[in-house]
Motif scaffolding. Structure first.
Motif, PDB file in Angstrom:
ATOM      1  N   UNK A   1      20.593   1.964  10.947  1.00 49.11           N
ATOM      2  CA  UNK A   1      20.331   1.057   9.828  1.00 49.11           C
ATOM      3  C   UNK A   1      20.386   1.915   8.574  1.00 49.11           C
ATOM      4  N   UNK A   2      21.380   1.671   7.725  1.00 47.87           N
ATOM      5  CA  UNK A   2      21.611   2.513   6.556  1.00 47.87           C
ATOM      6  C   UNK A   2      20.753   2.000   5.406  1.00 47.87           C
ATOM      7  N   UNK A   3      19.881   2.867   4.937  1.00 56.04           N
ATOM      8  CA  UNK A   3      18.901   2.506   3.914  1.00 56.04           C
ATOM      9  C   UNK A   3      19.535   2.467   2.526  1.00 56.04           C
ATOM     10  N   UNK A   4      19.054   1.527   1.705  1.00 52.11           N
ATOM     11  CA  UNK A   4      19.335   1.494   0.260  1.00 52.11           C
ATOM     12  C   UNK A   4      20.827   1.491  -0.064  1.00 52.11           C
ATOM     13  N   UNK A   5      21.596   0.656   0.621  1.00 55.77           N
ATOM     14  CA  UNK A   5      23.034   0.590   0.374  1.00 55.77           C
ATOM     15  C   UNK A   5      23.326   0.129  -1.052  1.00 55.77           C
ATOM     16  N   UNK A   6      22.532  -0.806  -1.559  1.00 57.23           N
ATOM     17  CA  UNK A   6      22.769  -1.306  -2.922  1.00 57.23           C
ATOM     18  C   UNK A   6      22.710  -0.182  -3.942  1.00 57.23           C
ATOM     19  N   UNK A   7      21.806   0.775  -3.750  1.00 55.20           N
ATOM     20  CA  UNK A   7      21.690   1.879  -4.708  1.00 55.20           C
ATOM     21  C   UNK A   7      22.916   2.770  -4.684  1.00 55.20           C
ATOM     22  N   UNK A   8      23.656   2.761  -3.574  1.00 53.27           N
ATOM     23  CA  UNK A   8      24.884   3.548  -3.480  1.00 53.27           C
ATOM     24  C   UNK A   8      26.073   2.808  -4.082  1.00 53.27           C
ATOM     25  N   UNK A   9      26.059   1.500  -4.002  1.00 49.69           N
ATOM     26  CA  UNK A   9      27.212   0.719  -4.432  1.00 49.69           C
ATOM     27  C   UNK A   9      27.380   0.672  -5.941  1.00 49.69           C
ATOM     28  N   UNK A  10      26.270   0.710  -6.667  1.00 49.80           N
ATOM     29  CA  UNK A  10      26.312   0.474  -8.106  1.00 49.80           C
ATOM     30  C   UNK A  10      25.882   1.705  -8.884  1.00 49.80           C
ATOM     31  N   UNK A  11      26.720   2.125  -9.828  1.00 53.32           N
ATOM     32  CA  UNK A  11      26.399   3.277 -10.666  1.00 53.32           C
ATOM     33  C   UNK A  11      25.254   2.973 -11.627  1.00 53.32           C
ATOM     34  N   UNK A  12      25.059   1.713 -11.942  1.00 50.30           N
ATOM     35  CA  UNK A  12      23.984   1.344 -12.872  1.00 50.30           C
ATOM     36  C   UNK A  12      22.753   0.815 -12.144  1.00 50.30           C
TER      37      UNK A  12
END
Length: 738
Positions: free
Chosen positions: A418-429
């Motif tokens: 289960x890959x944690x915090x994917x949203x934080x990786x997807x978006x530079x902002x």
């Protein structure tokens, strides 16, 4: 007697000087036994050999019967020997020395061995394509030319000098300097005589600043028990006994199989009587017995990679390849996984590639430069968590992470991540104000390098580990997270359905009198339910940070709270999507979860909590035994509304389909019993009540339909048949055609 430094050639003088300063990038060009160049030695005109050793703490030294002389004013010991003497030396000769304190030592010289890293290894690493990199970098017990020892290798391209330090050399940074392999930035050294169990780190001197610091091995297979941070040379002795499971896993059709996950924090699920942690082996037997009894198919572990702070729950990792020593050795962890598999329980692991902590002993500024992280804080630092962000565009960093994922799957037999915090990786902002982030090369906010990393990760996992799943904790509307790369997706197997979780909990927290005005929070999930392969999570994140426990979120008195929680757990179990529930929620722990103590297991003796636990168990058993609840989880053909419009009475009804089965699910989200409630049915016949969450077995009022109802030839709700039901308060009734 000493050798005068002035009698040596300039090259030898320079090597000795650089070595003494701790700045030598390749001590092998000087240490060991090397031919004498006449320009390098003024007094000795004959050909021969210079035998050199470097012993910063020695008083005297010798090799075989050859006495070595100290080079004046240094810690270098030398002897000039003839060809005949050289022929009498073994290839890997023993250096004997007497410490200044009087103790005697002997060890095969590390500086007699050829490089062990091949050009292909270094090439693949530079390309970011060395998938079993953990076999090359790190510390590995080996036998080379018949000599036992440990091979060390570490990536530190901005280092001027790297040394292996540990108990074996008094943590002296100049005793065992490593060699660098050309321009690869990879340093290596084989140290004879070391073995599994030895403690070590790397001392690194930065080329630009000259600063020295001691770092843990990024590829360490084992680490010391906190608060110590040393790495442990490790060699597994575990003999796996899960071949039957692995054979089945290789053909695992997870899309059409039941996946019901029990999310566990190992440090607080249970503890020993004295409050201390249990060993992996002890936890294995207790946890597997409980999980089998409850009817879960998988366990998901909060991160158990080594981490210094208990309060981080493992999400601030410092030892990516090391199962935490809190619960025992890496082989104890292998035993845990093995025991789960032998009992047909899968094991998933929370994995954290989005960020890492700034602890000085770990990855941060590893060689004095921003090596694993971006240099610019607008790309390289996570403001909310006070951590560094991986530089996903650097081949070696991407290789580190992907090989780490494969390590857990292939070497430790984990069944999925289960890959944690994917949203934080997807978006530079992500979580940044204007001016605090840098756009990509096209001016957008998408992190193109992280996207490529995730696609590569999923491609390698799915190709190299058949049956393994990778789940994304992704909380935004990013499209096609769980669609293959070739379709333009990110390639994950599944995605956590955070929208379902937020809407559902928000609905359940409302007093029933207000629920008719929020009926769409229950029905909206079907608008997007099949756009991704979803997992329905009721995770640890929902019962911490003053959010309260699940039962504490429910409105009403204790009876209504319990009924609401039974209804919530049943609603999750019957809704399309794979399932995940955090430990303690299944027996209605009243207090908010804390990592510092065990769950309140004594509550299972109370009728209210015991009833909820038995309801959870019954829902799990119903889920596993009925293909209609899992076979078409990701297909719209597996779900059919009977009625989604009865918001005034807060009633929902739907059919779950498989190829050969239909289950009728009818929910009453109010504490008001509904008598003679007519429901449409797809087929004629007698319908058995296979679940009633209001049963007295679960602590309910025992209202229901006397175990079954018979259809009438009366069309209703777009169904050809119907029947009148009694809908118990705050409950679900599940019917199956006999």
């Amino acid at each position: 007697m000493q050798i005068s430094l002035q009698t040596l050639g300039k090259v030898l003088q320079t090597n000795i000087h650089v070595l003494a300063q701790g700045r030598h990038h390749d001590p092998f060009v000087f240490l060991g036994c090397h031919p004498i160049d006449i320009t390098e030695k003024q007094q000795h005109k004959e050909n021969g050999w210079a035998l050199c050793v470097w012993l910063p703490t020695a008083e005297t030294a010798k090799v075989d019967d050859i006495e070595l002389q100290r080079v004046e004013g240094t810690d270098v010991f030398m002897a000039f020997i003839t060809d005949k003497q050289k022929e009498g030396l073994p290839k890997h000769y023993v250096v004997e020395w007497v410490e200044k304190g009087g103790s005697e030592h002997a060890m095969v010289s590390p500086y007699t061995f050829l490089p062990q890293l091949g050009e292909l290894d270094l090439h693949l690493f530079a390309e970011g394509q060395h998938w079993n990199l953990y076999d090359v970098l790190g510390a590995h017990p080996k036998v080379i030319d018949g000599v036992e020892g440990v091979q060390f290798a570490v990536w530190a391209p901005s280092a001027e000098r790297v040394s292996v330090v540990g108990d074996f050399n008094g943590w002296h940074g100049l005793r065992h300097p490593m060699r660098v392999n050309g321009g690869s930035g990879v340093w290596e050294l084989f140290i004879p005589g070391l073995q599994a169990g030895d403690i070590y780190k790397f001392e690194i001197r930065n080329r630009q600043t000259g600063h020295c610091f001691v770092k843990t091995d990024p590829y360490a297979a084992s680490m010391e028990y906190r608060p110590k941070t040393g790495c442990v040379v490790y060699e597994s002795q575990h003999k796996w006994n899960d071949q039957a499971w692995l054979t089945k896993l290789a053909e695992f059709d997870w899309q059409k199989s039941p996946i019901n996950i029990y999310e566990v924090h190992l440090g607080s699920w249970q503890r020993a009587d004295d409050g201390l942690f249990l060993n992996y082996r002890e936890i294995a037997h207790r946890l597997v017995e409980y999980v089998k009894w409850m009817g879960y198919t998988h366990i998901e572990l909060l991160p158990i990679s080594e981490h210094p702070l208990d309060e981080s729950w493992g999400y601030q990792t410092t030892g990516y390849f090391s199962p935490t020593s809190r619960f025992g050795s890496p082989d104890d962890f292998r035993y845990f996984v093995d025991h789960c598999h032998q009992n047909n329980i899968g094991v998933f692991l929370d994995w954290v590639p989005a960020h890492f902590p700034k602890d000085e002993f770990a990855l941060g500024r590893f060689d004095g430069s921003a090596l694993y992280e971006h240099e610019d804080p607008r790309r390289g630092e996570h403001q909310d968590w006070g951590t560094y962000i991986f530089n996903f565009g650097r081949n070696e960093v991407k290789n580190f992470l992907i090989s780490n994922a494969l390590y857990w799957l292939k070497e430790l037999h984990i069944d999925g991540l289960r890959v944690d915090a994917v949203a934080s990786m997807l978006y530079l902002d992500y979580s940044r104000e204007e001016g605090q982030w840098l756009p990509n090369e096209h001016g957008g906010r998408e992190n193109l390098e992280a996207i490529e990393f995730m696609r590569s990760l999923n491609e390698q996992v799915h190709s190299q580990c058949p049956g393994a799943v990778v789940m994304a904790e992704e909380s935004t509307s990013w499209p096609m997270v769980s669609r293959p790369n070739w379709m333009g997706g990110l390639g994950f197997s599944m995605k956590w359905n955070m929208g379902w979780m937020n809407d559902t909990l928000d609905y359940f927290e409302k007093e029933p009198i207000y629920r008719p005005y929020h009926h769409n929070q229950l029905t909206f999930s079907q608008v997007y339910a099949y756009s991704e392969n979803f997992v329905l999570p009721l995770s640890h994140d929902e019962v911490v940070h003053l959010k309260g426990s699940l039962i504490a979120k429910m409105p009403g008195d204790d009876w209504q709270k319990a009924a609401n929680l039974r209804l919530l757990l049943a609603y999750q179990g019957l809704h399309p999507g794979k399932k995940l529930l955090f430990m303690g929620c299944e027996f209605a722990q009243w207090g908010e979860w804390s990592e510092s103590r065990a769950l309140d297991w004594h509550l299972c003796d109370h009728p209210l909590n015991r009833g909820i636990q038995l309801l959870a168990k019954s829902v799990n058993e119903l889920y596993q035994s009925h293909p209609a609840l899992y076979e078409r989880d990701f297909e719209s053909s597996g779900f059919e509304w009977i009625d989604c419009h009865d918001f005034q009475q807060s009633v929902l009804s739907f059919i779950r389909h498989s190829d050969h089965q239909k289950l009728i699910c009818v929910f009453n989200f109010t504490p008001v019993p509904r008598e003679n409630y007519r429901i449409g049915l797809p087929q004629p016949g007698q319908y058995i009540e296979v679940l009633n969450s209001d049963s007295e077995l679960f602590g309910g009022s025992n209202k229901g339909n006397a175990g079954s109802v018979t259809s009438e030839d009366y069309a209703w709700m777009n169904q050809p048949y119907s029947a009148e039901l009694t809908l118990p308060p705050l409950s679900v009734v599940v019917l199956k055609l006999e």
